[in-house]
Design an enzyme around this catalytic site. Sequence first.
Site, mmCIF file in Angstrom:
data_model
loop_
_atom_site.group_PDB
_atom_site.id
_atom_site.type_symbol
_atom_site.label_atom_id
_atom_site.label_comp_id
_atom_site.label_asym_id
_atom_site.label_seq_id
_atom_site.Cartn_x
_atom_site.Cartn_y
_atom_site.Cartn_z
ATOM 1 C CG ASN A 145 1.457 -7.704 9.721
ATOM 2 O OD1 ASN A 145 1.447 -6.317 9.501
ATOM 3 N ND2 ASN A 145 0.322 -8.293 9.205
ATOM 4 N N GLY A 169 -0.748 -14.782 1.193
ATOM 5 C CA GLY A 169 0.245 -13.807 1.639
ATOM 6 C C GLY A 169 1.133 -14.730 2.653
ATOM 7 C CB CYS A 196 -4.494 -1.532 8.241
ATOM 8 S SG CYS A 196 -2.986 -1.817 9.245
ATOM 9 C CE LYS A 220 -6.572 -7.747 2.341
ATOM 10 N NZ LYS A 220 -5.164 -7.977 2.027
ATOM 11 C CB SER A 271 -0.941 0.162 1.145
ATOM 12 O OG SER A 271 -1.579 -1.195 1.348
#
Lengths: 268, 305
Positions: free
Chosen positions: B70, B266, B129, B165, B47
């Site tokens: 993460n 991922g 996120c 997303k 991003s």
Amino acid sequence: MTTAQRSERPRMLVIEKITAEAKDTSSFWFTGDLKAKPGQFVMLWIPGTGLKPFGVSYQDDGRFAVTVRKIGTFTEKLFGMKAGDRLGVQGPYGRGFSGKGGRIVLVGGGYGAAPLSFLADELVREGKEVFFINGAATKDHVLYRERFKGGKVHMIYSTDDGSLGHRGFCTDCLTGLLSKHKIGRVFCCGPEMMLRKAFEICLEKDIPAEFSLERHLKCGFGVCGSCCLDGTGWRVCREGPVFALDDMKKIAEFGQYKRDASGRVVKI
Amino acid sequence: MSPDLSVNICKIKMKNPLVLASGILGVTKASLKHVAGNGAGAVTIKSVSRERREGHNPPIILTEGEVMMNAVGYSNPGLAGAKKEFSGLDEIPVPVIASIIGEDAAQFGYMARNFLTGEFSAVEIPLSCPHTPGFGILGGHGTPEATRDITKAVKRHAKMPVIVKLSANVQAIGEVAKAAEKAGADAINVTNAIGPGMVIDVRAKRPVLGFGFGGLSGPPIRPVAVRCVYDVYESVRIPVIGTGGVTTGEAAAEMLMAGASAVGVGSGVYYRGIDVFKKISDELLGFMREEGYSGIKDMVGIVHD
């Protein structure tokens, strides 16, 4: 179905001892069977400060060490620690040196001598003849002067100011050695311009060689993408940090530029 | 005849349904090319924000067995650096999906107007996120209202399909998906990393991640992602990309059956290596042959009666 079950996170290990190697440079020793190959690296974690990669410089009898030069906030913090303190260690990571070849030359510039000295130990153990060109700014910066004294490694020193050994570039010594001896393989680690010069010499003389590249690493195990190389997209932490000469030809940014913590391109 | 793995979702033509998820590798064009060479059907860039960001202090990623965590913190070179990085994308043999971020609808709109070029096949907007202040969940982007406003702002400027997303954290995920669809989204990707969670080193007496907490991914979150895909498929008519812990061909088939038209990969890059895309494709092909499916479409949403 998944293969990797181990956890990629630091383990807190006690610093067994800290030994001075040169000006602002010390080795930090730990007890443990790391099972690293020469050229591989570990990530050191100072809780609350950060995580940084360091090449393994010693590994023997259930102990290992990394050799660190004090150059920034992380390493300054590290130099403030003492034997008995604990530090996080993660790894080993990356693909190391192959160790192939009969008569070997190692070319190390500055703290680049660290992983090569571990390789030198292994090669001597295998009974190979090893020339170790160890270059630094001045004699005070030269690593491992005691370590190989009286041993089987042929040490060749080179300093910028001529205070020890050859005055000038350590790659001058490489040219000299290659014209005098039949060399099976050259292993290099150090500042990128030194690597570039060594690469050109080995390419011209058609000598097999391997090079350890340094890039900004964040995760260390191939996920974050911060150490990817232009030309191939290889990850320094996974496909590297050691690359063979033919592979180096494909790395477009070699000797030109690298990327910072944000991914921004910066000139070398 | 060999089963056909190709998919076409909102005009993105892919040789197989596997998409590199944003934030895994994808920092550079060269790394996207490397992933494409390892069998991905499409790739998503990491991003990009207007300003350059260094992200959170490492450790930024850890694994605890099969769980990955993460808190990378959206490190990226910023608009100008990323424009240079992601030009000449025709070198990459598969569709490249952009990913843009902002702290509000206006910033998302700005990025859509100034970053997107015709070289991208689509743009993804992560509103999900779980670990970066000002963005995604922590920026309040996970509500139906914010989803609507941001999607609209991006749609106004993007001359390409817009993928929204979402986060599994929102219980009523169908409502958020509907808001995105109504605002003009062309596809939904679900899920981003979930949680967030925290791992503490009990000897250091500190969280391991530099940011303290971080999003969970990896095979253990797959059932959550599958359920989200199932819910979203029931709620909207636009295609769904199912992302979350897929590392095998059968796991990809499961995602498709829940309603996904394409599958994000991922953490699999770590768990099975960068050639995870080839491995999953081969396994999916084997599964389709075994079970008698001739194409991906035959599996999509098959569990919905």
